[in-house]
Scaffold this active site. Structure first.
Site, PDB file in Angstrom:
ATOM      1  N   LYS A  30       0.840  -1.217   0.000  1.00 12.02           N
ATOM      2  CA  LYS A  30       0.000   0.000   0.000  1.00 12.02           C
ATOM      3  C   LYS A  30       0.864   1.252   0.000  1.00 12.02           C
ATOM      4  O   LYS A  30       0.580   2.215  -0.699  1.00 12.02           O
ATOM      5  CB  LYS A  30      -0.874   0.057   1.260  1.00 12.02           C
TER       6      LYS A  30
ATOM      7  N   ARG B 208     -10.774   0.322  10.446  1.00 13.09           N
ATOM      8  CA  ARG B 208     -10.310  -1.024  10.784  1.00 13.09           C
ATOM      9  C   ARG B 208     -11.437  -1.921  11.248  1.00 13.09           C
ATOM     10  O   ARG B 208     -11.267  -3.131  11.373  1.00 13.09           O
ATOM     11  CB  ARG B 208      -9.253  -0.959  11.888  1.00 13.09           C
TER      12      ARG B 208
ATOM     13  N   ARG C  53      13.814  -9.070   4.725  1.00 14.08           N
ATOM     14  CA  ARG C  53      14.257  -7.662   4.672  1.00 14.08           C
ATOM     15  C   ARG C  53      15.440  -7.400   5.592  1.00 14.08           C
ATOM     16  O   ARG C  53      15.410  -7.751   6.760  1.00 14.08           O
ATOM     17  CB  ARG C  53      13.099  -6.735   5.115  1.00 14.08           C
TER      18      ARG C  53
ATOM     19  N   ARG D 255      14.955  -5.444  11.272  1.00  9.28           N
ATOM     20  CA  ARG D 255      14.077  -4.787  12.244  1.00  9.28           C
ATOM     21  C   ARG D 255      13.499  -5.837  13.177  1.00  9.28           C
ATOM     22  O   ARG D 255      13.195  -6.951  12.759  1.00  9.28           O
ATOM     23  CB  ARG D 255      12.921  -4.096  11.515  1.00  9.28           C
TER      24      ARG D 255
ATOM     25  N   ARG E   3       0.519 -10.154  13.851  1.00  8.87           N
ATOM     26  CA  ARG E   3      -0.053  -8.952  13.205  1.00  8.87           C
ATOM     27  C   ARG E   3      -1.058  -9.351  12.128  1.00  8.87           C
ATOM     28  O   ARG E   3      -2.103  -8.722  11.977  1.00  8.87           O
ATOM     29  CB  ARG E   3       1.061  -8.103  12.584  1.00  8.87           C
TER      30      ARG E   3
END
Length: 240
Positions: A40, A115, A154, A187, A198
């Protein structure tokens, strides 16, 4: 407020030309829904520039309202200081306020809100009072396993923000920044466990919102697992 007399002519003219060009664009009120890592954030700026929209991220807006001490901002600060959640009414009020800004004249992209179905209903009520509504909801649909691969691969170079991916964009030497030779880090959030929790929260919360907009016939599913350029053309097709 900056004094217009102090603004360079070239800047004034380019802003004027931008606004004239924007005046011919159709109004669009959009919602982007998608899990973390669905892309997004990559697509928002492209759509924002193409259609002259403002990008409304509720987190940023709350912080801005608190900083500028608007009546709603003060209420939000009160809630935050107590460690309480900011109410849906407050968030919708802050979106309502933002819509009066010149940069939101042609519409907006809402990111990270609504949400829940209750939030979606409150947003609809507020827009109805303004005589408008949501034009399109883009659902960045992507398989959890694809996201896991995207996010857990990542690696970041902290001081420059350069990012690498073990599979899709590996550094020349594993674990080392190409330019400085400094070590790369991952991270804390970019691990499978955090991501799974999540995603579970995202699905539980957001699936009903997706259904809500599907019933209103404003929902388009975007195949978010495709490469960014292909996703961009799919998004543009959905909005044209």
């Amino acid at each position: 407020m900056a004094d217009l007399e102090d603004v360079q002519t070239v800047d004034l003219m380019s802003e004027l030309l931008r606004r004239l060009k924007c005046a011919q664009k159709p109004d669009k009120r959009l919602i982007f829904i998608g899990p973390p890592g669905s892309g997004k954030g990559t697509q928002s700026p492209i759509v924002k520039d193409e259609y002259c929209l403002c990008h409304l991220s509720t987190g940023d807006m709350l912080r801005a309202a608190v900083a500028s001490k608007t009546p709603l901002g003060l209420k939000a600060k009160e809630a935050m200081d107590k460690g309480a959640l900011v109410t849906d009414e407050l968030v919708v009020g802050i979106i309502d306020e933002a819509m009066n800004k010149p940069k939101c004249q042609k519409g907006f992209i809402l990111d990270g809100f609504p949400r829940t179905v209750a939030q979606a209903e409150k947003l609809d009520e507020m827009l109805k009072k303004r005589g408008t509504g949501i034009d399109k909801v883009l659902n960045f649909a992507i398989d959890d396993s694809v996201l896991e691969e995207r996010i857990t691969g990542r690696w970041i170079h902290p001081s420059s923000g350069r990012s690498y991916h073990t599979k899709f964009a590996p550094p020349k030497t594993p674990g080392v920044d190409d330019i400085t030779g400094e070590p790369l880090i991952q991270r804390k959030d970019d691990n499978a466990e955090v991501l799974r929790s999540r995603l579970a929260a995202f699905h539980t919360q957001t699936e009903p919102v997706i259904d809500y907009y599907a019933k209103k016939a404003v929902l388009t599913n975007i195949h978010a697992e495709k490469p960014p350029k292909e996703v961009t053309s799919e998004v543009q097709k959905a909005l044209s």
